[in-house]
Design a protein around this motif. Structure first.
Motif, PDB file in Angstrom:
ATOM      1  N   GLY A   1      -3.967  11.649  -5.576  1.00  0.00           N
ATOM      2  CA  GLY A   1      -3.927  10.318  -5.362  1.00  0.00           C
ATOM      3  C   GLY A   1      -4.667   9.273  -6.293  1.00  0.00           C
ATOM      4  O   GLY A   1      -4.894   7.906  -5.980  1.00  0.00           O
ATOM      5  N   ILE A   2      -5.107  10.042  -7.278  1.00  0.00           N
ATOM      6  CA  ILE A   2      -5.677   9.151  -7.918  1.00  0.00           C
ATOM      7  C   ILE A   2      -4.828   8.072  -9.447  1.00  0.00           C
ATOM      8  O   ILE A   2      -5.549   7.594 -10.544  1.00  0.00           O
TER       9      ILE A   2
ATOM     10  N   ALA B   1       1.225  -1.298  -0.095  1.00  0.00           N
ATOM     11  CA  ALA B   1      -0.087  -0.208  -0.224  1.00  0.00           C
ATOM     12  C   ALA B   1       1.036   0.930   0.195  1.00  0.00           C
ATOM     13  O   ALA B   1       1.236   1.148   1.214  1.00  0.00           O
ATOM     14  N   ALA B   2       0.711   2.224  -1.161  1.00  0.00           N
ATOM     15  CA  ALA B   2       1.845   3.257  -0.866  1.00  0.00           C
ATOM     16  C   ALA B   2       0.388   4.356  -1.963  1.00  0.00           C
ATOM     17  O   ALA B   2       0.133   4.038  -2.756  1.00  0.00           O
ATOM     18  N   PRO B   3       0.321   5.358  -1.501  1.00  0.00           N
ATOM     19  CA  PRO B   3      -0.458   6.722  -2.342  1.00  0.00           C
ATOM     20  C   PRO B   3       0.403   6.828  -3.954  1.00  0.00           C
ATOM     21  O   PRO B   3       1.937   6.391  -4.186  1.00  0.00           O
ATOM     22  N   GLU B   4      -0.684   6.974  -3.985  1.00  0.00           N
ATOM     23  CA  GLU B   4      -0.192   7.933  -5.282  1.00  0.00           C
ATOM     24  C   GLU B   4       0.502   9.018  -6.297  1.00  0.00           C
ATOM     25  O   GLU B   4       0.364   9.223  -4.752  1.00  0.00           O
ATOM     26  N   ALA B   5       1.688   9.513  -6.909  1.00  0.00           N
ATOM     27  CA  ALA B   5       2.236  10.583  -6.652  1.00  0.00           C
ATOM     28  C   ALA B   5       1.516  11.894  -7.110  1.00  0.00           C
ATOM     29  O   ALA B   5       2.413  12.814  -6.535  1.00  0.00           O
ATOM     30  N   CYS B   6       0.801  11.993  -7.589  1.00  0.00           N
ATOM     31  CA  CYS B   6      -0.474  12.850  -7.614  1.00  0.00           C
ATOM     32  C   CYS B   6      -0.466  13.419  -6.509  1.00  0.00           C
ATOM     33  O   CYS B   6      -1.418  12.473  -5.502  1.00  0.00           O
ATOM     34  N   ALA B   7      -1.409  15.105  -6.406  1.00  0.00           N
ATOM     35  CA  ALA B   7      -2.358  16.142  -5.234  1.00  0.00           C
ATOM     36  C   ALA B   7      -3.630  14.601  -4.828  1.00  0.00           C
ATOM     37  O   ALA B   7      -3.435  14.479  -4.047  1.00  0.00           O
TER      38      ALA B   7
END
Length: 325
Positions: free
Chosen positions: A155-156, A147-153
């Motif tokens: 998160g999508i 589980a790791a957040p996407e890099a865009c603000a």
């Protein structure tokens, strides 16, 4: 026309994205477990090919992974999941291994491919970001992305997830390479063209051999040696002993140094002894480096397994034409 943000803001965004993806890759490394080894073993033991597939951004990553596998000794090709549902499922056969990827693990277009692998007992390796997803639940080997957040603000946008998937595919390809002891020579066979092919070209690939090699005996009169030198067109002639071993070379410089009475001398009297040589298995890049270092344009190619007999000649222009610089 909208004005661009300050350069500092853009750089800060770029650094944040790269840092977030780097953190995700570190997390992927920490969580790599036995499933990875099982996936590699499945591919090693498969007599067929690796069928790689994914939809959308995962599809683009899948294409790259298939290309990397194919170019490093593991037969593989990409199958588009939508096309698979309209006939391309026949591209999978007994003996193959399927490598399917989807961040959600619920991509509808993959459903037919998953079902097909189950029906015909084709081993399935799944890569997804959800352990309870349909893909990983039905896979023979499940590779769960941490589980790791996407890099865009927001998160999508698929960013971190695709980076992890790509890295995981590269890790599988390299593990297979090392297991099979894949050599630079093997790599050259899959990359005969372009800069990679040039970098990995061997002297044997580019040299002139047989009757094209300018050679004379040590007792050959220089009048005859000059004819050979002119006919072959390399600007040099090699001098061999009675046993066929290269013992010297006659160059333009040697001709100038022995101009007085040149035609009354033999090749052995004019030649430079112990010339620079190279072996046929050496990389062409090594030959270019040696020629540049010695400020010469030709190298005789000698085979140590044949007692140092000359088996070819390599000119700097041969290397340049092949893209070796």
């Amino acid at each position: 026309m909208n004005s661009l943000p300050e350069a500092e803001t853009l750089i800060a965004t770029g650094r944040r994205v790269i840092a977030r993806e780097a953190e995700a890759l570190a997390l992927l490394e920490e969580n790599l477990g036995p499933g990875f080894a099982e996936a590699v073993a499945l591919i090693v033991n498969a007599p067929g090919r690796v069928i790689v597939s994914g939809m959308g951004k995962s599809g683009h990553v899948a294409r790259k992974i298939a290309a990397t596998l194919a170019s490093t000794g593991t037969p593989a090709h990409f199958v588009h999941p939508a096309e698979a549902s309209h006939g391309d499922l026949g591209m999978m056969a007994e003996g193959d291994v399927a490598l399917l990827m989807s961040n959600s693990g619920e991509t509808p277009e993959l459903a037919d491919m998953i079902a097909y692998t189950r029906r015909f007992r084709i081993p399935l390796i799944g890569i997804a970001g959800r352990g309870d997803s349909a893909l990983l639940r039905r896979a023979d080997v499940a590779l769960l992305l941490p589980a790791a957040p996407e890099a865009c603000a927001n998160g999508i946008v698929p960013t971190t997830s695709t980076t992890m998937t790509l890295a995981l595919g590269d890790a599988i390809a390299v593990a297979l390479m090392e297991h099979r002891r894949f050599t630079p020579e093997n790599f050259r066979a899959f990359h005969p063209g372009g800069s990679l092919g040039a970098q990995l070209a061997s002297v044997m690939d580019l040299m002139h051999d047989g009757a094209a090699v300018p050679l004379v005996q040590e007792a050959t009169p220089m009048s005859d040696a000059l004819l050979v030198m002119t006919q072959k067109g390399f600007g040099v002639v090699g001098v061999v002993s009675a046993a066929g071993t290269l013992i010297g070379i006659v160059t333009d410089g040697d001709l100038r140094r022995h101009m007085q009475g040149l035609l009354d001398q033999t090749a052995a009297e004019v030649m430079t002894r112990m010339p620079r040589t190279i072996e046929p298995d050496a990389l062409a890049e090594e030959a270019v480096a040696l020629m540049n270092e010695s400020k010469i344009t030709c190298l005789f190619v000698v085979d140590p397994d044949q007692g140092g007999r000359p088996v070819g000649i390599l000119h700097i222009h041969d290397c340049l034409r092949a893209g070796v610089v």
